[in-house]
Design a protein around this motif. Structure first.
Motif, mmCIF file in Angstrom:
data_model
loop_
_atom_site.group_PDB
_atom_site.id
_atom_site.type_symbol
_atom_site.label_atom_id
_atom_site.label_comp_id
_atom_site.label_asym_id
_atom_site.label_seq_id
_atom_site.Cartn_x
_atom_site.Cartn_y
_atom_site.Cartn_z
ATOM 1 N N ASN A 28 4.656 2.586 37.965
ATOM 2 C CA ASN A 28 4.130 2.190 36.658
ATOM 3 C C ASN A 28 2.938 3.039 36.220
ATOM 4 O O ASN A 28 2.302 2.732 35.218
ATOM 5 C CB ASN A 28 3.725 0.713 36.690
ATOM 6 N N SER A 88 0.818 -1.779 30.890
ATOM 7 C CA SER A 88 1.321 -2.936 30.150
ATOM 8 C C SER A 88 1.267 -4.171 31.041
ATOM 9 O O SER A 88 1.249 -4.076 32.278
ATOM 10 C CB SER A 88 2.759 -2.698 29.694
ATOM 11 N N TRP A 90 3.533 -6.305 31.700
ATOM 12 C CA TRP A 90 4.710 -6.448 32.557
ATOM 13 C C TRP A 90 4.682 -5.449 33.703
ATOM 14 O O TRP A 90 5.202 -5.728 34.791
ATOM 15 C CB TRP A 90 5.979 -6.320 31.728
ATOM 16 N N ARG A 92 1.915 -4.572 35.166
ATOM 17 C CA ARG A 92 0.971 -5.197 36.100
ATOM 18 C C ARG A 92 1.609 -6.361 36.839
ATOM 19 O O ARG A 92 1.391 -6.565 38.032
ATOM 20 C CB ARG A 92 -0.286 -5.645 35.343
ATOM 21 N N ILE A 93 2.422 -7.148 36.110
ATOM 22 C CA ILE A 93 3.114 -8.276 36.747
ATOM 23 C C ILE A 93 4.042 -7.776 37.849
ATOM 24 O O ILE A 93 4.054 -8.315 38.960
ATOM 25 C CB ILE A 93 3.908 -9.086 35.686
ATOM 26 N N SER A 94 4.813 -6.735 37.563
ATOM 27 C CA SER A 94 5.740 -6.217 38.567
ATOM 28 C C SER A 94 5.003 -5.639 39.771
ATOM 29 O O SER A 94 5.446 -5.788 40.915
ATOM 30 C CB SER A 94 6.655 -5.156 37.951
ATOM 31 N N LEU A 307 0.663 -13.897 33.384
ATOM 32 C CA LEU A 307 1.667 -14.583 32.572
ATOM 33 C C LEU A 307 1.015 -15.244 31.356
ATOM 34 O O LEU A 307 1.602 -15.264 30.263
ATOM 35 C CB LEU A 307 2.404 -15.627 33.414
ATOM 36 N N ALA A 310 0.620 -12.529 28.958
ATOM 37 C CA ALA A 310 1.890 -12.164 28.334
ATOM 38 C C ALA A 310 2.280 -13.158 27.251
ATOM 39 O O ALA A 310 2.836 -12.781 26.213
ATOM 40 C CB ALA A 310 2.987 -12.087 29.401
#
Length: 349
Positions: A28, A88, A90, A92-94, A307, A310
């Motif tokens: 990422n 982004s 997402w 960071r979430i991944s 989350l 997001a």
């Protein structure tokens, strides 16, 4: 040997977890400041590219530190390109979720090896206890158990786990006998000498060698079994059905590794290897699940804030999130000290 095996098992699990964070962060475009194995003072380190790789003195954890993950922006108030903040939400979430997910992947890969070489245990009854609950319910040796209380049964160990955790509740059991399907209600019988309820089944199921497709199928069942066992154990912990003596930290785990090694050593190196791999599966699944719990300072706690970002389209103020994670870290440190003290106390009891 206990120390060596413990370090190998823990090292593999921690490296797998941190490698998940590392690989997804790199994919990422997030800079990784440090990739550390262990905790405390650094034994040695080296730098390659933008990342410092280090080994710490206490082999009970690790860290994959992203640039800017503390929420601090550059001096001019901008987000540095390549920092955690500039990615982004997402991405960071991944990157955060990848650590626990790699623990599940490690557990599955280890299960593949074990099942490929040793096979698996089908939930076929080997022996009925005379006068026991199963015989009273009309079950017989050779019956293939398919469901218990609506839960699909793929491994005989699931039957053993349900039996061990039962507190006298009736069990609705579906099974197959000679191609015919049957359903019975089994009432466990209390054994005062053992202080627990028994369902009247003995043996370890029907072991069989898996073909190529069954290796993947039953490896998944292995992973599913350990996930279910971990969640059931957590449920018992939160409902007070287990005590502090049922918990184990690094010292307790090392003791289990040592006892297992001594028990299986007479059967040869292959038995030792597969037994240690089974322990590694259990610990890897536990680490994955515990890190996904929505508790501050854990990966799950960080995912909660991501989350929220997001959903609402903007992040929670870093200073507020930092306070929450700091409080969570303090609580975790207190828990670690308690578990360590409990482990050591059991050694001398």
């Amino acid at each position: 040997m206990t120390i060596i095996l413990f370090l190998i098992i823990f090292g593999i699990i921690v490296i797998s977890h941190e490698l998940g964070h590392f690989l997804l962060a790199k994919k990422n475009g997030i800079r990784v400041v440090e990739f550390a194995i262990g905790m405390g003072p650094t034994l040695f380190h080296f730098k390659r590219g933008e990342t410092v790789y280090s080994l710490k003195i206490f082999p009970i954890g690790g860290a994959c530190i992203f640039d800017g993950e503390d929420g601090v922006k550059s001096e001019n108030g901008e987000k540095d390109e390549g920092s955690f903040l500039s990615a982004s939400v997402w991405a960071r979430i991944s990157s955060v979720a990848a650590g626990p997910l790699f623990n599940f992947l490690l557990a599955f890969l280890l299960a593949l090896i074990i099942v490929a070489f040793t096979g698996s245990d089908r939930p076929v009854i080997q022996e009925i206890t005379p006068g026991g609950a199963a015989q009273t319910a009309g079950m017989e040796a050779g019956d293939l158990i398919t469901k218990i209380n609506g839960e699909k049964i793929h491994l005989y160990r699931q039957v053993n786990l349900i039996s061990a955790l039962n507190h006298g509740e009736d069990l609705n059991i579906d099974f197959v006998r000679d191609g015919e399907k049957y359903s019975v209600t089994l009432t466990p019988i209390y054994d005062s000498s053992a202080g627990r309820y028994y369902i009247g089944l003995t043996g370890a199921g029907e072991y069989f060698k898996c073909n190529a497709l069954q290796v993947f199928q039953y490896s998944y069942y292995e992973l599913e079994y350990w996930v279910r066992a971990t969640f059931k154990s957590l449920g018992m912990l939160f409902t007070g059905q287990v005590t502090k003596d049922d918990m184990a930290g690094p010292v307790g785990i090392a003791q289990i590794v040592g006892e297992t090694y001594e028990e299986v050593k007479p059967y040869g190196i292959s038995s030792v290897v597969f037994s240690m791999m089974n322990i590694a599966i259990l610990l890897s699944v536990n680490l994955g699940i515990l890190n996904l719990l929505p508790f501050p300072a854990l990966d799950g706690g960080r995912l909660v804030f991501l989350l929220i970002e997001a959903i609402r389209g903007k992040p929670v103020p870093p200073e507020k999130e930092g306070i929450v994670h700091l409080a969570g870290m303090a609580a975790l440190m207190i828990l670690m000290v308690f578990v360590l003290f409990n482990d050591i106390s059991r050694l001398f009891s």
